[in-house]
Design an enzyme around this catalytic site. Structure first.
Site, PDB file in Angstrom:
ATOM      1  N   ARG A 216       7.830 -18.010  11.301  1.00 51.25           N
ATOM      2  CA  ARG A 216       7.424 -18.523   9.990  1.00 51.25           C
ATOM      3  C   ARG A 216       6.860 -19.933  10.152  1.00 51.25           C
ATOM      4  NH1 ARG A 216      11.235 -15.740   5.685  1.00 51.25           N
ATOM      5  NH2 ARG A 216      11.470 -13.780   6.830  1.00 51.25           N
ATOM      6  N   GLU A 218       6.860 -22.735   8.725  1.00 52.66           N
ATOM      7  CA  GLU A 218       7.557 -23.482   7.678  1.00 52.66           C
ATOM      8  C   GLU A 218       6.992 -24.884   7.621  1.00 52.66           C
ATOM      9  OE1 GLU A 218       9.662 -22.231   5.641  1.00 52.66           O
ATOM     10  OE2 GLU A 218      10.510 -20.437   6.607  1.00 52.66           O
ATOM     11  N   ARG A 224      17.616 -26.345   8.299  1.00 49.78           N
ATOM     12  CA  ARG A 224      17.876 -24.898   8.318  1.00 49.78           C
ATOM     13  C   ARG A 224      16.628 -24.043   8.499  1.00 49.78           C
ATOM     14  NH1 ARG A 224      19.257 -22.983   2.361  1.00 49.78           N
ATOM     15  NH2 ARG A 224      17.243 -23.343   1.438  1.00 49.78           N
ATOM     16  N   HIS A 225      15.483 -24.692   8.704  1.00 52.67           N
ATOM     17  CA  HIS A 225      14.242 -23.956   8.950  1.00 52.67           C
ATOM     18  C   HIS A 225      13.680 -24.295  10.323  1.00 52.67           C
ATOM     19  CE1 HIS A 225      14.144 -23.813   4.451  1.00 52.67           C
ATOM     20  NE2 HIS A 225      13.755 -22.575   4.721  1.00 52.67           N
ATOM     21  N   GLU A 361      21.994 -20.104   2.249  1.00 55.39           N
ATOM     22  CA  GLU A 361      21.607 -18.694   2.376  1.00 55.39           C
ATOM     23  C   GLU A 361      21.574 -18.293   3.844  1.00 55.39           C
ATOM     24  OE1 GLU A 361      17.753 -17.559   0.661  1.00 55.39           O
ATOM     25  OE2 GLU A 361      17.532 -16.134   2.311  1.00 55.39           O
ATOM     26  N   SER A 364      19.119 -12.165   2.979  1.00 57.16           N
ATOM     27  CA  SER A 364      18.536 -11.639   1.742  1.00 57.16           C
ATOM     28  C   SER A 364      18.346 -10.148   1.923  1.00 57.16           C
ATOM     29  CB  SER A 364      17.165 -12.254   1.459  1.00 57.16           C
ATOM     30  OG  SER A 364      17.294 -13.554   0.972  1.00 57.16           O
ATOM     31  N   ARG A 412      21.310 -19.193  11.496  1.00 56.65           N
ATOM     32  CA  ARG A 412      21.950 -19.725  10.287  1.00 56.65           C
ATOM     33  C   ARG A 412      23.420 -19.321  10.247  1.00 56.65           C
ATOM     34  NH1 ARG A 412      18.140 -19.836   5.162  1.00 56.65           N
ATOM     35  NH2 ARG A 412      16.400 -20.988   6.082  1.00 56.65           N
TER      36      ARG A 412
HETATM   37  P1  ATP Z   1      14.942 -19.849   2.635  1.00 55.64           P
HETATM   38  O1  ATP Z   1      14.835 -19.652   1.146  1.00 55.64           O
HETATM   39  O2  ATP Z   1      16.271 -20.397   3.050  1.00 55.64           O
HETATM   40  O3  ATP Z   1      13.783 -20.583   3.223  1.00 55.64           O
HETATM   41  P2  ATP Z   1      13.947 -17.195   2.781  1.00 55.64           P
HETATM   42  O4  ATP Z   1      14.530 -16.635   1.527  1.00 55.64           O
HETATM   43  O5  ATP Z   1      12.536 -17.639   2.798  1.00 55.64           O
HETATM   44  O6  ATP Z   1      14.874 -18.387   3.300  1.00 55.64           O
HETATM   45  P3  ATP Z   1      14.071 -14.573   3.878  1.00 55.64           P
HETATM   46  O7  ATP Z   1      12.648 -14.168   3.815  1.00 55.64           O
HETATM   47  O8  ATP Z   1      14.997 -14.100   2.834  1.00 55.64           O
HETATM   48  O9  ATP Z   1      14.141 -16.167   3.983  1.00 55.64           O
HETATM   49  O10 ATP Z   1      14.607 -14.216   5.348  1.00 55.64           O
HETATM   50  C1  ATP Z   1      15.869 -13.615   5.610  1.00 55.64           C
HETATM   51  C2  ATP Z   1      16.772 -14.557   6.377  1.00 55.64           C
HETATM   52  O11 ATP Z   1      16.112 -15.042   7.551  1.00 55.64           O
HETATM   53  C3  ATP Z   1      17.161 -15.809   5.625  1.00 55.64           C
HETATM   54  O12 ATP Z   1      18.252 -15.572   4.768  1.00 55.64           O
HETATM   55  C4  ATP Z   1      17.524 -16.747   6.760  1.00 55.64           C
HETATM   56  O13 ATP Z   1      18.825 -16.477   7.244  1.00 55.64           O
HETATM   57  C5  ATP Z   1      16.543 -16.354   7.840  1.00 55.64           C
HETATM   58  N1  ATP Z   1      15.380 -17.278   7.841  1.00 55.64           N
HETATM   59  C6  ATP Z   1      14.289 -17.204   7.063  1.00 55.64           C
HETATM   60  N2  ATP Z   1      13.424 -18.183   7.349  1.00 55.64           N
HETATM   61  C7  ATP Z   1      13.986 -18.904   8.337  1.00 55.64           C
HETATM   62  C8  ATP Z   1      13.557 -20.051   9.088  1.00 55.64           C
HETATM   63  N3  ATP Z   1      12.395 -20.639   8.882  1.00 55.64           N
HETATM   64  N4  ATP Z   1      14.375 -20.522  10.058  1.00 55.64           N
HETATM   65  C9  ATP Z   1      15.551 -19.915  10.300  1.00 55.64           C
HETATM   66  N5  ATP Z   1      16.000 -18.843   9.641  1.00 55.64           N
HETATM   67  C10 ATP Z   1      15.235 -18.333   8.671  1.00 55.64           C
HETATM   68 MG    MG Z   2      15.788 -15.110   1.234  1.00 56.10          MG
END
Ligand code: ATP
Ligand code: MG
Length: 438
Positions: A216, A218, A224-225, A361, A364, A412
């Site tokens: 991703r 980000e 946490r990202h 989180e 999901s 996470r």
């Molecule tokens: P957040 O809102 O915390 O950015 P997200 O809702 O965008 O997360 P999801 O698409 O739901 O992320 O991805 C499922 C899971 O993957 C998340 O709950 C998290 O544990 C993990 N995750 C997502 N993006 C990241 C990231 N950039 N770095 C680390 N872990 C991630």
């Molecule tokens: Mg999510």
């Protein structure tokens, strides 16, 4: 030559006294006091002391001792001796000392020095940072987490799969896609295995899981990202509701945390981590109530808005006061959730959930839209071009059972379980907006 046993620091005990041994490792500390030299030899398991009294040690061994640089790799042949002063109750009197690899001076960072090293320095020289047992302990625990997940899912009839990481379209929104050249086409690094694991629901492989990298882009720097993480994804067919999915995740996370407490005592001790098994069943909070709860704590969130880092943290504090470390948030507005989530008809909500652990989180998931027409309509509503997803949509036109699943970030989970200040501590070589090396 008589048989000499190759030993690790861990396997040497006072019972070895007077036997001949070979130990290998890094020279953590060397002290030359004139009449006697000490070497603290470190390997994966711990430290053993090599003691060389000048009177009873060969001159060539004393010479090497005198010039040995910290963190060099050496092999010591010698006699084990019971010793009250030495750690572990045993030391080695060397008869031979070989330098297998001399360490340059100065070191890029200290291994035992108690001074606080900046995180950037540590990650720049991660190989050296990982010589600290507490830094390595995180990865021994992470490895145990993965083994426990494997075991739990296989026991529940799941098949482990691997889906492509080079893909033609994203599933989680365009903003965080990494684009790359793929021969004469444009491709992307997979944000998640979403589309592929869903397609498999139409095959008879009706319970699948994958543990693999997800990418991703980000844009923000948070603790946490990262741009590359390990995603634990599952998908299961013939569910009655999202509850079936939640039960599976709950069983799995409980088995994982319980298993770590049982198997990783030594590592947890090194980290000073006090892990407890979350109270189960995990309480369920409706999204609307979550908004109210954080607003009671002083936030000003409007309905429909994402809880965000601050909201998740505040909710975590409220839940902690009630003794809850893990809890579900569900009934999210369908608008806030991806196209593949099923809408709750007659309401603005969706059949989806988040799992939060100590205010963050970690997962999901939800029930997926398995009805072709509804799925296409949802894509269009989200501004996506269904034509770009033909390969995926086709699997919904010829018999697709109801299904649901989840994505859970491994780092996470490890971060929150061990109360690490930053997700990067749970990644050997983290990737983020700034860091691409080492
Ligand atoms: P957040 O809102 O915390 O950015 P997200 O809702 O965008 O997360 P999801 O698409 O739901 O992320 O991805 C499922 C899971 O993957 C998340 O709950 C998290 O544990 C993990 N995750 C997502 N993006 C990241 C990231 N950039 N770095 C680390 N872990 C991630
Ligand atoms: Mg999510």
């Amino acid at each position: 030559m008589s048989e000499v046993k190759n030993r690790t620091s861990m396997s040497l005990t006072p019972a070895d006294a007077d036997s001949e041994v070979v130990v290998q490792g890094w020279a953590q500390d060397v002290r030359n006091l004139g009449g006697i030299s000490f070497l603290q030899l470190r390997d994966r398991y711990g430290i053993v002391q090599v003691t060389a009294p000048k009177k009873r040690t060969a001159p060539e061994v004393m010479e090497i001792m005198a010039s040995l640089s910290r963190e060099s790799v050496v092999r010591v042949t010698g006699t084990a001796k019971a010793s009250e002063q030495a750690k572990g109750g045993v030391e080695v009197l060397p008869t031979r000392l070989e330098v297998l690899s001399a360490a340059a001076v100065p070191l890029p960072m200290g291994v035992i020095d108690k001074v606080n090293v900046e995180p950037d320095t540590r990650f720049d020289h991660r190989f050296m940072d990982l010589r600290k047992p507490e830094a390595r302990a995180v990865f021994e625990i992470k490895s145990t987490v993965l083994a426990l997940i494997d075991q739990y899912l296989v026991d529940n009839g799941f098949v482990e799969i691997f889906t492509p990481k080079l893909v033609a379209s994203g599933a989680e929104g365009g903003a965080t896609l990494f684009e790359l050249r793929y021969f004469d086409k444009t491709a992307y690094l997979a944000q998640s295995p979403q589309l592929y694991k869903q397609m498999l629901m139409s095959t008879g492989l009706d319970r699948v899981f994958e543990i693999g990298p997800a990418f991703r882009a980000e844009p923000s720097d948070t603790v946490r990202h990262v741009s590359e993480f390990i995603s634990f994804d599952g998908e299961m067919a013939y569910i009655d509701s999202q509850r079936d999915v939640q039960r599976m995740i709950e069983g799995c996370t409980q088995a994982v945390i319980g298993g770590v407490i049982e198997r990783c005592q030594k590592q947890l001790e090194l980290l000073g981590a006090n892990v407890s098994l979350p109270k189960a069943p995990y309480p369920i909070i409706a999204y609307q109530d979550a908004v109210e709860m954080v607003n009671d704590e002083g936030m000003k969130l409007a309905l429909g808005e994402d809880l965000g880092t601050e909201g998740e943290k505040l909710l975590g504090e409220v839940m902690a006061r009630q003794g809850n470390e893990m809890y579900w948030i569900e009934e999210y507005p369908e608008e806030a959730k991806p196209f593949y989530i099923m809408e709750k008809d007659g309401t603005p909500y969706s059949y989806s959930f988040d799992l939060d652990y100590k205010g963050q989180e970690i997962s999901s998931g939800g029930q997926r839209e398995h009805r072709y027409d509804r799925l296409v309509a949802r894509m269009e509503k989200k501004g996506l071009d269904p034509a770009a997803f033909n390969f995926y949509l086709e699997a919904f036109r010829f018999g697709m059972p109801p299904h649901g699943g989840w994505g859970l970030g491994i780092e996470r989970l490890v971060q929150k379980m061990l109360d690490l200040p930053n997700i990067r501590e749970a990644i050997l070589f983290p990737r983020d907006r700034i860091r691409l090396v080492p």
